[in-house]
Design an enzyme around this catalytic site. Structure first.
Site, PDB file in Angstrom:
ATOM      1  N   ASN A  81       0.697  -1.126  -0.051  1.00 16.83           N
ATOM      2  CA  ASN A  81       0.035   0.136  -0.080  1.00 16.83           C
ATOM      3  C   ASN A  81       0.874   1.264  -0.089  1.00 16.83           C
ATOM      4  OD1 ASN A  81      -1.840   1.996   0.384  1.00 16.83           O
ATOM      5  ND2 ASN A  81      -2.298   1.203   2.569  1.00 16.83           N
ATOM      6  N   LYS A 109       0.315   4.168  -0.187  1.00 19.69           N
ATOM      7  CA  LYS A 109      -0.490   5.239   0.248  1.00 19.69           C
ATOM      8  C   LYS A 109      -0.112   6.609  -0.517  1.00 19.69           C
ATOM      9  CE  LYS A 109      -0.394   3.254   4.727  1.00 19.69           C
ATOM     10  NZ  LYS A 109      -0.357   3.303   6.165  1.00 19.69           N
ATOM     11  N   HIS A 169      -9.738   1.424   4.362  1.00 22.73           N
ATOM     12  CA  HIS A 169      -8.670   1.554   5.203  1.00 22.73           C
ATOM     13  C   HIS A 169      -8.662   2.619   6.386  1.00 22.73           C
ATOM     14  CE1 HIS A 169      -4.433   2.767   6.178  1.00 22.73           C
ATOM     15  NE2 HIS A 169      -4.324   1.641   5.684  1.00 22.73           N
ATOM     16  N   GLU A 217      -7.141   4.885   7.402  1.00 26.41           N
ATOM     17  CA  GLU A 217      -6.975   6.326   7.312  1.00 26.41           C
ATOM     18  C   GLU A 217      -8.149   7.184   6.486  1.00 26.41           C
ATOM     19  OE1 GLU A 217      -3.023   5.454   5.400  1.00 26.41           O
ATOM     20  OE2 GLU A 217      -2.263   5.013   7.508  1.00 26.41           O
ATOM     21  N   GLU A 257      -6.088  -5.109  10.128  1.00 25.60           N
ATOM     22  CA  GLU A 257      -4.867  -4.025  10.334  1.00 25.60           C
ATOM     23  C   GLU A 257      -5.165  -3.295  11.675  1.00 25.60           C
ATOM     24  OE1 GLU A 257      -2.742  -2.852   6.495  1.00 25.60           O
ATOM     25  OE2 GLU A 257      -4.390  -1.592   6.668  1.00 25.60           O
ATOM     26  N   GLY A 310       1.537   2.542  10.852  1.00 27.15           N
ATOM     27  CA  GLY A 310       2.321   3.725  10.541  1.00 27.15           C
ATOM     28  C   GLY A 310       3.307   4.054  11.399  1.00 27.15           C
ATOM     29  N   SER A 348       2.949  -2.277  10.430  1.00 31.70           N
ATOM     30  CA  SER A 348       4.363  -2.365  10.891  1.00 31.70           C
ATOM     31  C   SER A 348       4.955  -3.825  10.273  1.00 31.70           C
ATOM     32  CB  SER A 348       4.505  -2.435  12.029  1.00 31.70           C
ATOM     33  OG  SER A 348       4.162  -0.762  12.591  1.00 31.70           O
TER      34      SER A 348
HETATM   35  P1  PGA Z   1       2.396   0.094   7.914  1.00 33.68           P
HETATM   36  O1  PGA Z   1       0.893   0.438   7.192  1.00 33.68           O
HETATM   37  O2  PGA Z   1       3.039  -1.033   7.076  1.00 33.68           O
HETATM   38  O3  PGA Z   1       3.358   1.577   7.460  1.00 33.68           O
HETATM   39  O4  PGA Z   1       2.235  -0.005   9.327  1.00 33.68           O
HETATM   40  C1  PGA Z   1       0.160  -0.561   6.671  1.00 33.68           C
HETATM   41  C2  PGA Z   1      -0.968  -0.053   6.152  1.00 33.68           C
HETATM   42  O5  PGA Z   1      -1.631   0.978   6.753  1.00 33.68           O
HETATM   43  O6  PGA Z   1      -1.724  -0.614   5.131  1.00 33.68           O
END
Ligand code: PGA
Length: 255
Positions: free
Chosen positions: A10, A12, A96, A98, A166, A172, A214
């Protein structure tokens, strides 16, 4: 669906130019060349779908990060499921955290899942609790999210859905840690059980469950081989082809 593991990056809101996106995509495709037991995909900003699709890389599929459920019309700033599919996406992240944080509701997410399926896109439905507070609250929270997004889908459609667990606290830069493999396994079981109740056991078993939050080269194998997960949704670590390459190669070496 479900054949081998599924590793999805992803990106982003990265990288900053089409040129950098093309370089990262080609580098990831090079890393994916030797992968035999997994499918690899990257979900990219919509503006990069067409130029990356034009590179015709066979080993890495493209996905979008969101869509809008309406087919056309006065919806400034939105892109429909058909538009992202026509731009080269084979899958799309839906719900997601976010986006949920920016006001997306369970009803919106259910509409997006349906719109994705109608356009022959694979929806990657994200679920996950904000924090681990009271006893078992995360279990009822995730069960409710899944039910709200998927209830009433015909079984044949449900079997084309991918679920990504998630936990928000693990996502993040501000995350202190990823989930443990035990936490992952517990949720893989909870999710599979909920899907069985909604759609029958064989359908639930055909639906891949990914872990995200992560993920790195070190913990990837824990989730892939000890936590009952069918794949990974990788954020930050998917922005380096070398690190993402290390993660996808785990699928070759693991048992
Ligand atoms: P991250 O994000 O691997 O940077 O923790 C995962 C995600 O939001 O899909």
């Amino acid at each position: 669906m479900k054949k081998g593991k599924l590793i999805v990056g992803n990106w982003k809101m990265n990288p900053q130019t089409t040129r950098d996106a093309a370089k990262l995509f080609k580098d990831v495709a090079r890393e994916a060349r030797t992968i035999t037991k997994a499918s690899v995909a990257v979900c990219v900003p919509d503006v990069y779908l067409n130029p990356l699709a034009a590179l015709k890389e066979k080993k890495v599929s493209l996905g979008a990060q969101d869509l809008f459920w309406e087919k056309e019309g006065a919806f400034t700033g939105e892109a429909s499921a058909a538009m992202v599919a026509n731009s080269g996406a084979k899958m799309v992240i839906v719900g997601h955290s976010e986006r949920r944080a920016r006001g997306e509701s369970d009803e919106d997410i259910a509409r997006k899942v349906k719109a994705a399926l109608a356009a022959k896109l694979v929806p990657i439905l994200c679920v996950g609790e904000r924090e681990r507070a009271g006893e078992g609250e995360h279990i009822s929270f995730v069960t409710a999210q899944l039910t709200a997004a998927l209830k009433g889908l015909p079984r044949a459609d449900a079997s084309r859905v991918v679920v990504a667990y998630e936990p928000i606290w693990a996502i993040g830069k501000q995350a202190k840690r990823s989930a443990t493999k035990e936490e992952g396994l517990e949720m893989a079981i909870v999710i599979r059980r909920t899907l069985s109740h909604l759609f029958t056991r064989p359908v639930a078993e055909s639906m891949p469950i990914l872990y995200g939050g992560s993920v790195d080269e070190k913990n990837a194998k824990d989730f892939l081989f000890d936590a009952g997960m069918d794949g990974l949704l990788v954020g930050r670590a998917s922005l380096s082809a070398k690190t993402f390459g290390g993660i996808i190669r785990t699928t070759n070496t693991g048992i």
